[in-house]
Design an enzyme around this catalytic site. Structure first.
Site, short mmCIF file in Angstrom:
data_model
loop_
_atom_site.label_atom_id
_atom_site.label_comp_id
_atom_site.label_asym_id
_atom_site.label_seq_id
_atom_site.Cartn_x
_atom_site.Cartn_y
_atom_site.Cartn_z
N ASP A 107 0.82 -1.21 0.00
CA ASP A 107 0.00 0.00 0.00
C ASP A 107 0.87 1.27 0.00
O ASP A 107 2.10 1.21 -0.03
CB ASP A 107 -0.94 -0.04 1.21
CG ASP A 107 -2.33 0.46 0.91
OD1 ASP A 107 -2.51 1.23 -0.06
OD2 ASP A 107 -3.27 0.10 1.65
N ASP A 142 -9.98 3.20 -3.70
CA ASP A 142 -10.67 1.99 -3.26
C ASP A 142 -12.08 1.89 -3.82
O ASP A 142 -12.78 2.89 -4.03
CB ASP A 142 -10.77 1.98 -1.73
CG ASP A 142 -9.43 1.75 -1.07
OD1 ASP A 142 -8.44 1.51 -1.78
OD2 ASP A 142 -9.37 1.85 0.17
#
Length: 391
Positions: free
Chosen positions: A139, A194
């Site tokens: 990430d 997302d």
């Protein structure tokens, strides 16, 4: 000799993700509420319900598995949530014919506030390899002062040096156009922020947004030339089973399959409905996604809320998707000869004036051929997906 060794280490592991990776990830449903028992139960469910046999290979633990680093800087699993440790969990998962994935972050802290890998890349990679990890989602939180290409390249090299083939999933949300640089770095890269379980929405969280199915599809459509075997545009994890309508779920799954995105389920596999399981294990739709040609679909036609997408497949077959984006039922009479199957990118084409292809509806099971026009009736937020077979 030293030059050869350095060159060998300065590349990602080849032979992984020849087709888009398939699996499950804990984040969409459970966020930080995870435990080793959840992972064990999910592994057992994937075997029992047929998902493993349908191709879902990776069982990925997302953020919040971390404990602290020990005195030597080695990352530890949370001793309360994962008392047996990650190595024992990997052994459990491997014994069931699955592979284990973990999550980390290029910054000093993960998005969930756990220890990230910044400054510990080679150390963490060695730890993951020793534990038997097969997949790393990496990430991009808390990364002030870092450049994404350099940070991800460092972890790629660390994984290579650790000596275990680990699929490297880049998750920097498309912010620095990873499609321009990540082909030689990772096996897939996120194209957007997302996903969230809605059809066509954008939810602002202040400094970032999450996106619905159509928003992610539209953002990824123009990136098709960057996708291919071993390097995929990742449209984020699936929201099938997390609150969409049945029509939306089938359309969502169909779109991800056509777009050659990784298929990473994100629902609770222990308690999903038979209808959700039927969608996730539709082998005909999965076959479109897993086609070895590895071409991302092309939006061939758009008329208001109706779209037609085409995807050339190995052996001269084609995937075709009719999509109703809108709020009203669409009745449409499709003349195959009016829209030739042609893709300049892959150089595949089928002249339907000269060749008749047989088609199968991959959700309804009915069939026909391209010698006759096709009647398409689509409810709002729904899709029809076909496979056209070469003669």
């Amino acid at each position: 000799m030293l030059l050869v060794v350095a060159t060998a280490h300065a590349q990602k592991y080849e032979g992984l993700a020849a087709t888009p990776q398939m699996g499950w990830n804990s984040w969409n449903k459970f966020a930080c509420e995870i435990s080793e028992q959840l992972i064990r139960d999910t592994a057992d469910a994937m075997v029992k319900n047929g998902m493993r046999d349908a191709g879902y290979t990776y069982l990925n633990i997302d953020d919040c598995w971390h404990g602290q680093r020990d005195a030597d800087g080695n990352i530890q699993a949370d001793p309360v949530r994962f008392p047996s440790g990650i190595k024992a969990l990997a052994d459990y998962v491997h014994a069931r014919g699955l592979k284990l994935g973990l999550y980390s972050d290029a910054g000093a802290r993960t998005c969930g506030g756990r220890p990230g890998s910044r400054g510990h890349e080679y150390q963490d990679a060695r730890t993951y390899a020793a534990w038997g990890v097969d997949y790393l989602k990496y990430d991009w939180c808390e990364t002030a002062g870092l450049k994404s290409e350099g940070a991800y390249t460092t972890m790629r090299d660390a994984l290579r040096a650790a000596g275990r083939p680990i699929l490297f999933s880049i998750c920097e949300w498309g912010d620095t156009k990873p499609w321009d640089w990540a082909k030689e770095v990772g096996h897939s890269w996120r194209t957007t922020g997302d996903i969230t379980a809605c059809w066509d929405c954008e939810l602002s969280h202040g400094s970032w947004s999450s996106f619905g199915v159509l928003k992610i599809m539209d953002k990824t459509a123009a990136l098709r030339k960057y996708a291919g075997p071993g390097h995929w545009n990742d449209m984020d994890m699936l929201e099938v089973g997390n609150g969409l309508t049945p029509d939306e779920e089938r359309a969502h799954f169909s779109i991800w399959a056509m777009m050659a995105s990784p298929l990473i389920s994100g629902n609770d596999l222990r308690s999903m409905t038979p209808a959700t399981l039927k969608i996730l294990t539709n082998r005909d739709v999965i076959g479109i996604n897993q086609d070895r040609l590895g071409v991302q679909a092309l939006r061939r036609m758009a008329q208001g809320d109706l779209e037609m997408w085409i995807k050339p497949l190995a052996g001269g077959d084609w995937g075709v998707l009719f999509l109703n984006r809108g709020e009203r039922t669409v009745d449409y009479h499709h003349d195959w000869q009016k829209y030739p199957l042609a893709d300049d990118l892959s150089k595949h084409e089928a002249d339907l004036k000269k060749t008749t292809l047989r088609w199968t509806d991959l959700w309804q099971g009915r069939g026909g051929d391209t010698s006759k026009p096709l009647d398409v009736k689509l409810a709002p937020h729904s899709a029809m997906m076909l496979r056209l077979k070469a003669p």
